[in-house]
Design an enzyme around this catalytic site. Structure first.
Site, PDB file in Angstrom:
ATOM      1  N   MET A  53     -14.473  17.876  -6.754  1.00 33.32           N
ATOM      2  CA  MET A  53     -13.518  18.450  -8.197  1.00 33.32           C
ATOM      3  C   MET A  53     -14.202  17.382  -8.879  1.00 33.32           C
ATOM      4  SD  MET A  53     -12.196  20.637  -9.319  1.00 33.32           S
ATOM      5  CE  MET A  53     -11.735  21.871  -8.363  1.00 33.32           C
ATOM      6  N   GLU A  99       3.406   8.868   8.804  1.00 35.66           N
ATOM      7  CA  GLU A  99       5.169   9.305   8.421  1.00 35.66           C
ATOM      8  C   GLU A  99       4.506  11.003   7.397  1.00 35.66           C
ATOM      9  OE1 GLU A  99       4.796   6.300   9.363  1.00 35.66           O
ATOM     10  OE2 GLU A  99       5.796   5.772  10.447  1.00 35.66           O
ATOM     11  N   PHE A 111      14.929  -6.732   6.915  1.00 32.03           N
ATOM     12  CA  PHE A 111      13.462  -6.678   7.927  1.00 32.03           C
ATOM     13  C   PHE A 111      13.593  -4.613   7.534  1.00 32.03           C
ATOM     14  CE2 PHE A 111      11.140  -5.046  11.475  1.00 32.03           C
ATOM     15  CZ  PHE A 111      10.072  -5.342  11.042  1.00 32.03           C
ATOM     16  N   GLN A 112      12.460  -4.163   7.633  1.00 34.96           N
ATOM     17  CA  GLN A 112      12.745  -3.098   7.200  1.00 34.96           C
ATOM     18  C   GLN A 112      13.440  -2.597   6.184  1.00 34.96           C
ATOM     19  OE1 GLN A 112      11.329  -1.546  11.004  1.00 34.96           O
ATOM     20  NE2 GLN A 112       9.082  -1.596  10.347  1.00 34.96           N
ATOM     21  N   LYS A 171      22.188   2.196  10.399  1.00 37.51           N
ATOM     22  CA  LYS A 171      21.916   2.374  12.166  1.00 37.51           C
ATOM     23  C   LYS A 171      22.954   2.057  12.420  1.00 37.51           C
ATOM     24  CE  LYS A 171      19.267   0.280  16.022  1.00 37.51           C
ATOM     25  NZ  LYS A 171      18.072  -0.550  16.451  1.00 37.51           N
TER      26      LYS A 171
HETATM   27  C1  LIG Z   1      -3.599  11.892  -2.663  1.00 32.36           C
HETATM   28  C2  LIG Z   1      -4.661  12.274  -3.286  1.00 32.36           C
HETATM   29  N1  LIG Z   1      -5.619  11.166  -4.020  1.00 32.36           N
HETATM   30  C3  LIG Z   1      -6.610  11.464  -4.953  1.00 32.36           C
HETATM   31  C4  LIG Z   1      -6.873  13.053  -5.899  1.00 32.36           C
HETATM   32  C5  LIG Z   1      -7.004  13.231  -6.916  1.00 32.36           C
HETATM   33  N2  LIG Z   1      -8.730  14.091  -6.371  1.00 32.36           N
HETATM   34  C6  LIG Z   1      -8.426  15.868  -6.720  1.00 32.36           C
HETATM   35  S1  LIG Z   1      -9.519  15.918  -5.919  1.00 32.36           S
HETATM   36  C7  LIG Z   1     -10.571  15.199  -5.640  1.00 32.36           C
HETATM   37  C8  LIG Z   1     -11.599  15.361  -5.043  1.00 32.36           C
HETATM   38  C9  LIG Z   1     -11.657  15.689  -3.306  1.00 32.36           C
HETATM   39  O1  LIG Z   1     -12.326  15.715  -3.107  1.00 32.36           O
HETATM   40  P1  LIG Z   1     -12.585  16.608  -1.656  1.00 32.36           P
HETATM   41  O2  LIG Z   1     -11.694  15.920  -0.296  1.00 32.36           O
HETATM   42  O3  LIG Z   1     -13.601  16.018  -0.724  1.00 32.36           O
HETATM   43  O4  LIG Z   1     -12.608  17.424  -2.203  1.00 32.36           O
HETATM   44  P2  LIG Z   1     -13.928  18.308  -3.198  1.00 32.36           P
HETATM   45  O5  LIG Z   1     -13.836  18.631  -4.099  1.00 32.36           O
HETATM   46  O6  LIG Z   1     -15.104  17.894  -2.669  1.00 32.36           O
HETATM   47  O7  LIG Z   1     -14.507  19.973  -2.347  1.00 32.36           O
HETATM   48  C10 LIG Z   1      -9.489  13.998  -6.123  1.00 32.36           C
HETATM   49  C11 LIG Z   1     -10.566  12.121  -5.353  1.00 32.36           C
HETATM   50  C12 LIG Z   1      -5.840  13.363  -5.040  1.00 32.36           C
HETATM   51  N3  LIG Z   1      -5.657  14.926  -6.114  1.00 32.36           N
HETATM   52  N4  LIG Z   1      -4.858  13.027  -4.261  1.00 32.36           N
END
Ligand SMILES: Cc1ncc(C[n+]2csc(CCOP(=O)(O)OP(=O)(O)O)c2C)c(N)n1
Ligand SMILES: [Mg+2]
Lengths: 604, 222
Positions: free
Chosen positions: A514, A91, A153-154, A203
């Protein structure tokens, strides 16, 4: 359109434009006619049919969702409808696909889910749409009204959970009005400042018999939108612009949502005002134009951040002055008087005080301004300064032969291989920032990303929604990180099943990159939970899904692999192994001074 | 690590002279000034439907508005309820609160009341009844009535401004307070003025287009 003395348009008139373009015929009459025709040809007999009819009445073509107990009556009514349903793997994917559809089409995307976990799985995508003011409507199943409150439920309090992340939501408790509730939610999502709305559908209400045919989609009469800005403020703002010595325009996502890019471009070009954009504003102004200073903020260009810091007059359109743009409030455009154009009065002076508040529709207000400004600002020196900053702070990067492939090179190669109208979706992280910086955006609605919420995993499901909203000749490129892709890559199954032509490019650094960059800069290089010891091979994984897989390691493979992936008719995935040590610059640290952006780690 | 770019380093760049305060308003960098807060009453006419109160209280807590009291009740029209809020915020916070309230779909109109508006609160205060005639005398002093009396307790009802209620509590404390229940402030504008009519203040400008800051009426509370 009639306006009352304050320039507001009565909602009863605006709502009509939600459903039908203005072609001279009175909306209400023609609408009523179309609705009646449908109602006579196959009258609604249940609440669920009323829900689907309401969607058909506003011209919905696609819906994204996943089946389940409480929503089954609605799906049953969908069975005979022309609305095409795309079953997503999750979803969350449905809500991101609907969100992206809304961004590209400019009409609310529709997502459906069952009660409980179906509804809670939608929440991330709803919150994402809320932060970015994307038009979207979510329809969720709910346990029968008699069981609500009993922890059935749900059962989840879906309206309670989603209240803070929707523009409006409603629990629909009456089969005779459930269709109108859906119409209203659609109209609200699309009127004024767009946003996600939700209708919770018990529902028993969808199963119940009704002969009540849904009427035209209307926003409630308490909802008002001001179209035209106050003329006195427009005149005052015009004098300020004429007197400016260092003017800039700051274009935000509202320019694109309000279809005001032409008015903004014309204004900037007529008066030779340099243009900076926010991240959601990418595509509002052609980045290859001389006046373009490109994106400002945390990872904006050096020249954009110099211009925004030193301007004396800022015409800000459709932006909420988010902290990723402003950095520290104290040092944001500290010499500038702010002319702020926004359709949402609550955005004016929320974060940055506006001396000239212009509440109204961006295109309308820009026309008002264009009329009121009789003389261009004398800013020759300032424009020269802006050009000088462009040459002082180039975005040029190195590609030494003895180092691994640089991500910037891959982004530029993709941009070069595709048309100006190609659509880019992304995950969140370094790869997203390289996409912002090194793709030259020239058209609105071609940049589809998670800005305000920063949702990893956005890119793949967004590509599904964007593909269905895009024209056939528009390529859809999904630039992902290895971490982000892993969060939602199951939606690749949907792309294969639906034969969607999407090219996924994973900028694979085998890092939560990042985070790793911040750890190096601010946590003495301790790579806590940002480093993988194992990462799947995305090209073989793609093949397992039935998509086409490619891999890139070297510079000389880039162009030909991209060409082959684009030529493949269907979803393809390029696993591009990039320099794991590559960092994103310029960078303004959180809360920092935009003008003091760092060009390398030692400047942080 | 890699990825550095060319260009003059931060310390070699020109810096602008100005500065903003934490509210995003440009200020004279020489004077350090955090804006004063103001207590004010906001009245909202809303659709009388389930969930509106939750919408409003959720909005105020989510956006961290400093809210002192919130009351809700029916009005002259069955389909409308009135919500009265007392908040204490710096000027931009008050403006923001009003604008955010207006955005809620079931909200019909919002208005900040004049400082001279009628503001009333009702309190029930239960004290020990060791000196019943003294309790009655204090109640009378504050225009209140004893609404329940037992050998051990006396409960008094007082209505009035927040300040009056607070003064009453202070005086009653000599008897030993057992319990207090207060309704929070409700309010109406004076005279023929509608309490929750539309308002949308527009800023004013001098001849040359420079903004002249809007006059804000200081509130003396109650
Ligand atoms: C759902 C979610 N969880 C955690 C984060 C924190 N976060 C921001 S950038 C990042 C790293 C992303 O890694 P990747 O997709 O490999 O991208 P890169 O920076 O290596 O290009 C994280 C964990 C986020 N933005 N969104
Ligand atoms: Mg990564």
């Amino acid at each position: 359109m009639a306006h009352d003395s304050a320039g507001r348009t009565p909602m009863s008139e605006r709502a009509a434009s939600v459903t039908s373009p203005d072609d001279g015929e009175p909306h209400d009459e023609r609408e009523a006619h179309e609705y009646e025709e449908r109602a006579t040809a196959s009258p609604v007999t249940t609440g669920a049919e009323a829900v689907i009819r309401a969607l058909e009445n506003v011209g919905v073509e696609y819906a994204f969702g996943v089946q389940g107990g409480a929503i089954m009556p609605v799906y049953d009514a969908l069975y005979h409808s022309d609305i095409e349903h795309v079953t997503m793997a999750h979803e969350q994917g449905a809500s991101h696909a609907a969100d992206a559809y809304g961004i590209v089409a400019g009409e609310p995307g529709v997502c459906l889910a069952t009660s409980g976990p179906g509804a809670t799985n939608l929440v991330t995508g709803i919150a994402d749409a809320d932060m970015d003011s994307d038009p979207m409507i979510a329809l969720t199943g709910q346990v029968p009204t008699g069981m609500v409150g009993n922890d059935a439920f749900q059962e989840t309090d879906t309206t309670g959970v989603t209240k803070p992340v929707t523009k409006a939501n409603t629990f629909s408790s009456n089969p005779d009005t459930v269709g109108d509730d859906v119409g209203e939610a659609f109209a609200l999502a699309n009127t004024g400042r767009p946003g996600p709305t939700l209708v919770d559908l018990p529902k028993d209400v969808t199963l119940a018999e009704t002969d009540s045919q849904p009427g035209p989609a209307r926003v409630p009469d308490t909802y008002e939108v001001q179209e035209r800005a106050d003329d006195d403020v427009v005149r005052a703002a015009a004098r300020r612009i004429e007197a400016a010595e260092r003017p800039i325009m700051l274009l935000g996502g509202g320019v694109i949502k309000g279809d005001a890019h032409e008015e903004c471009r014309a204004f900037a070009i007529d008066h030779e005002i340099p243009v900076v954009t926010t991240m959601p504003g990418l595509g509002a102004f052609p980045e290859d134009h001389e006046l373009a200073m490109e994106m400002a903020g945390m990872h904006g260009t050096g020249y954009a951040n110099m211009a925004i810091t030193h301007c004396d007059t800022m015409v800000a359109v459709g932006t909420r002055f988010d902290d990723r743009l402003t950095g520290g409030i104290e040092t944001f455009a500290p010499d500038a008087e702010i002319i702020h154009v926004d359709i949402d009065p609550a955005e004016i002076s929320k974060n940055i005080h506006a001396e000239y508040p212009l509440v109204g529709d961006a295109a309308t207000v820009l026309e008002q301004l264009a009329e009121a400004v009789t003389e261009s600002p004398k800013a020759t020196k300032w424009r020269a300064q802006c050009q000088q900053w462009k040459s002082e702070y180039p975005m040029a990067y190195q590609t030494p032969e003895d180092e691994p492939l640089k991500p910037e090179f891959v982004v530029e190669a993709l941009d070069a291989a595709t048309s100006d109208r190609a659509i880019v979706t992304t995950g969140v992280g370094q790869h997203q920032m390289w996409a912002c910086q090194y793709w030259t955006f020239t058209e609105p609605r071609t940049w589809v990303s998670s800005h305000g919420l920063g949702t990893m995993g956005y890119g793949m499901p967004a590509a599904v929604g964007a593909r269905l909203a895009a024209d056939d000749d528009q390529e859809v490129i999904c630039i992902e990180g290895d971490g982000s892709f892993l969060m939602t890559l199951q939606e690749l199954a949907v792309a294969v099943r639906e034969h969607l032509d999407i090219t996924v490019v994973v900028l694979n650094n085998e890092y939560i990159g990042m985070v790793r960059q911040w750890q190096d800069a601010f946590f003495d290089g301790r790579h806590s939970a940002s480093e993988y010891h194992w990462c799947p091979e995305f090209d073989t994984l793609a093949e397992a899904f039935g998509a086409k897989g490619f891999r890139i390691d070297e510079y000389d493979e880039v162009a030909e692999t991209i060409e082959a992936a684009l030529a493949y008719d269907g979803p393809s995935v390029i696993d591009a192994h990039i320099d794991p040590r590559a960092n994103v610059y310029p960078m303004v640290p959180s809360g920092g001074d935009n003008g003091q952006f760092a060009l390398s780690e030692d400047q942080l | 690590m890699t990825g550095g770019l060319e260009g003059p380093p931060p310390e070699e760049r020109p810096r602008p002279a100005g500065r903003r305060n934490s509210q995003g308003i440009r200020i004279d960098p020489e004077v350090e000034a955090e804006p004063d807060t103001r207590r004010t009453v906001i009245s909202a006419l809303v659709k009388h439907e389930p969930g509106v109160l939750a919408d409003v209280s959720g909005l105020f807590s989510r956006r961290q508005f400093n809210i002192e009291s919130l009351t809700v009740g029916p009005t002259e029209d069955d389909e409308r309820a009135r919500i009265t809020l007392v908040i204490e915020e710096p000027e931009p916070g008050i403006e923001q609160a009003k604008k955010q309230l207006r955005k809620l779909v079931p909200v019909i109109s919002v208005r900040e009341l004049e400082p001279d508006a009628m503001r009333r609160e009702l309190m029930l205060i239960k004290v020990n009844a060791t000196r019943p005639d003294r309790v009655a005398a204090v109640a009378e002093m504050y225009g209140g009535q004893t609404v329940d009396a037992t050998p051990e307790t006396a409960t008094v009802q007082i209505t009035g401004s927040r300040q009056k209620i607070e003064a009453a509590i202070e005086t009653f404390s000599q008897f030993g307070i057992r319990e207090i229940s207060r309704t929070g402030t409700t309010a109406l504008a004076r005279g023929v003025e509608d309490t929750a009519a539309r308002e949308r203040p527009t800023p004013t400008y001098a001849e040359d287009g420079t903004p002249t800051s809007p006059q804000t009426t200081p509130s003396d509370d109650d």
